[in-house]
Enzyme design. Sequence first.
Site, mmCIF file in Angstrom:
data_model
loop_
_atom_site.group_PDB
_atom_site.id
_atom_site.type_symbol
_atom_site.label_atom_id
_atom_site.label_comp_id
_atom_site.label_asym_id
_atom_site.label_seq_id
_atom_site.Cartn_x
_atom_site.Cartn_y
_atom_site.Cartn_z
ATOM 1 N N ARG A 131 0.279 1.758 -4.003
ATOM 2 C CA ARG A 131 -1.395 1.370 -3.683
ATOM 3 C C ARG A 131 -1.940 2.654 -3.813
ATOM 4 N NH1 ARG A 131 -5.615 1.921 -5.914
ATOM 5 N NH2 ARG A 131 -7.650 0.901 -5.903
ATOM 6 N N TYR A 132 -0.448 3.646 -2.816
ATOM 7 C CA TYR A 132 -1.739 4.798 -2.994
ATOM 8 C C TYR A 132 -0.315 6.289 -2.341
ATOM 9 C CZ TYR A 132 -5.528 2.004 -1.201
ATOM 10 O OH TYR A 132 -6.045 0.955 -0.845
ATOM 11 N N CYS A 161 -18.718 -12.533 -2.477
ATOM 12 C CA CYS A 161 -17.834 -11.381 -3.177
ATOM 13 C C CYS A 161 -19.114 -10.970 -4.556
ATOM 14 C CB CYS A 161 -16.936 -11.456 -4.077
ATOM 15 S SG CYS A 161 -15.923 -10.827 -4.738
ATOM 16 N N CYS A 187 -8.810 -9.519 0.723
ATOM 17 C CA CYS A 187 -9.714 -8.591 -0.437
ATOM 18 C C CYS A 187 -8.845 -7.253 -0.068
ATOM 19 C CB CYS A 187 -10.612 -9.146 -1.153
ATOM 20 S SG CYS A 187 -10.996 -10.917 -1.198
ATOM 21 N N GLU A 203 2.191 2.247 12.051
ATOM 22 C CA GLU A 203 1.388 1.288 12.696
ATOM 23 C C GLU A 203 1.795 0.734 13.832
ATOM 24 O OE1 GLU A 203 0.048 1.523 9.390
ATOM 25 O OE2 GLU A 203 -2.131 1.376 9.735
ATOM 26 N N MET A 238 1.058 -0.861 0.076
ATOM 27 C CA MET A 238 0.337 -0.131 0.175
ATOM 28 C C MET A 238 0.613 1.001 -0.069
ATOM 29 S SD MET A 238 -2.896 -0.338 2.017
ATOM 30 C CE MET A 238 -4.700 -1.780 1.619
ATOM 31 N N ASP A 292 9.290 -1.219 9.171
ATOM 32 C CA ASP A 292 8.386 -0.275 9.983
ATOM 33 C C ASP A 292 7.497 0.221 8.739
ATOM 34 O OD1 ASP A 292 8.953 -0.889 12.942
ATOM 35 O OD2 ASP A 292 10.758 -0.551 12.324
ATOM 36 N N CYS A 299 -12.929 -7.967 -8.923
ATOM 37 C CA CYS A 299 -12.132 -9.169 -8.731
ATOM 38 C C CYS A 299 -12.020 -10.063 -9.318
ATOM 39 C CB CYS A 299 -12.892 -9.352 -7.767
ATOM 40 S SG CYS A 299 -12.401 -10.160 -6.140
ATOM 41 N N GLU A 358 1.850 3.982 15.737
ATOM 42 C CA GLU A 358 0.135 3.168 16.783
ATOM 43 C C GLU A 358 0.733 2.811 17.419
ATOM 44 O OE1 GLU A 358 -3.434 0.928 16.585
ATOM 45 O OE2 GLU A 358 -2.298 1.542 14.449
ATOM 46 N N LEU A 418 -5.787 6.689 -0.864
ATOM 47 C CA LEU A 418 -6.257 6.244 -0.216
ATOM 48 C C LEU A 418 -8.312 6.317 0.053
ATOM 49 C CD1 LEU A 418 -4.927 5.338 3.696
ATOM 50 C CD2 LEU A 418 -7.661 5.271 3.438
ATOM 51 N N SER A 470 7.197 8.655 6.413
ATOM 52 C CA SER A 470 7.161 6.371 6.265
ATOM 53 C C SER A 470 8.653 6.158 5.713
ATOM 54 C CB SER A 470 5.906 5.888 5.621
ATOM 55 O OG SER A 470 6.024 4.671 5.778
ATOM 56 N N HIS A 514 -3.156 -5.732 11.290
ATOM 57 C CA HIS A 514 -4.539 -4.929 11.565
ATOM 58 C C HIS A 514 -5.523 -5.514 11.675
ATOM 59 C CE1 HIS A 514 -6.208 -1.500 9.578
ATOM 60 N NE2 HIS A 514 -5.509 -0.605 9.159
ATOM 61 N N LEU A 538 -11.538 -0.644 -0.222
ATOM 62 C CA LEU A 538 -10.519 -0.461 1.191
ATOM 63 C C LEU A 538 -11.675 0.242 2.484
ATOM 64 C CD1 LEU A 538 -8.304 -1.423 3.055
ATOM 65 C CD2 LEU A 538 -7.650 1.276 1.996
ATOM 66 N N ARG A 543 -8.197 15.164 7.788
ATOM 67 C CA ARG A 543 -7.282 14.202 7.972
ATOM 68 C C ARG A 543 -6.111 14.967 7.901
ATOM 69 N NH1 ARG A 543 -9.214 13.482 12.720
ATOM 70 N NH2 ARG A 543 -7.269 10.658 12.122
ATOM 71 N N CYS A 588 -14.335 -14.826 -2.674
ATOM 72 C CA CYS A 588 -14.692 -14.947 -0.715
ATOM 73 C C CYS A 588 -16.776 -15.293 -1.667
ATOM 74 C CB CYS A 588 -15.135 -13.293 -0.722
ATOM 75 S SG CYS A 588 -13.309 -13.040 -0.083
ATOM 76 N N TYR A 625 3.621 11.983 11.096
ATOM 77 C CA TYR A 625 4.254 11.626 10.506
ATOM 78 C C TYR A 625 5.678 12.212 10.243
ATOM 79 C CZ TYR A 625 2.498 8.279 7.178
ATOM 80 O OH TYR A 625 1.486 6.897 6.894
#
Length: 430
Positions: A149-150, A404, A186, A343, A60, A340, A409, A347, A76, A115, A263, A82, A100, A401, A108
Amino acid sequence: MAMRTPIAFAARRATPSSSAASFLVPCAPRWRRGNATVAPPATQSAAGSKGPTAIVFMNMGGPSTTDEVHSFLSNLFSDADLIPLGRFQNYIGPLLAKRRTPKIQKQYADIGGGSPIRKWSEHQAAEMCKILDKTSPETAPHKPYVAFRYANPLTEDMYKQLLADGFGQGKGGRAVAFTQYPQYSCSTTGSSLNELWKWRARFEGAKAGQSVDGDAGNIKWSVIDRWPTHAGLVEAFAQNIEKTLATYPPERRDDVILLYSAHSLPMSVVNRGDPYPAEVAATVHAVNQRLGMKHKYRLVWQSQVGPQPWLGAQTSDTVKNFMKKGNTDMILIPIAFTSDHIETLYELDKEVIGEDAEGHEGVKRVESLNGNPVFIEALADLAKSHLDSGVACSKQMTLRCPGCVSERCRAQKEFFAAQTESLAAGVQNA
């Protein structure tokens, strides 16, 4: 949902609708946390009889600097795989990202200004390819790529780089999508593969002017889609746990509680039949077997967001409840993460250990896998086994699934499953 991104912080209110083998290699140099170092460009050139091979690490991602936080959050919140926000996703997502951003930027900043996931992903991929060049010379040279992904490098940009480096566009070539989520969900691996399939269709499918989907001149794709109990992964986790256990006084060591933290997932996703909880549990069981089943343990879940029911018990609640009962020696193990990220660094370290456990010296976290040489050797072993297998994906990946209803997918799974036939044809023609 082994999410490697700060969803817990980004979406707090966003709810609208056998014994492991040894994989020791010489210790890799330690990397300091900082911005990513981009691997030098690689161009396709003949070498091994089946090479070159692109190895694409998929994750991600996360913003490398605080300036990238807003675009990261926007990407995201736009992903319905997601965070499903209904038909107004394209409107609600940007609003949530804007609201946000300041808070996430501060978080961060608190972990070093961004990250480290890109740095570690590029390091892991590059070091793994060096090993593969030696263990699998027939598919060499192995060229490392990272597709997030993001965050940068996005999947679209990775695909453009593949084409620029001489893969596809009538030249063919082999690429392996290597998910860096050991346990399949998924919402993570599935979403990343959906994105890869989308850009493959745009750049090499009918929309890109190709006469036939899967034409011999296109890139031949295969997928390492899950690896929850691989011996090297298990060994790397076990060694890190043993190293942390050794820091406790001998008289307390046997009573330390192991808390494997992953997670969480919304119960709506769990009830749909997502395999992630079972695969995380399989990893935990394998690690405990490697440790000789000597310690009390629990599998717990972090990063719940919003008011809807999520898979529990939550890591933070578990730590607080155990401490109230007098159990103050606990080791947190991020069992679904391969490096790392926010999270672990924020977190777990700052919120759970720093606040929930009030910094108690008995509550510790194991070192993340990061540049662990045992782990990198395991990645190379996984990749070699996959390349030797001649199959495009696991049988498990082709099974949707039970609940699903996603046509994307379905189409993505059908495409990757069909690549096995394409790979076989390539071997016959070689």
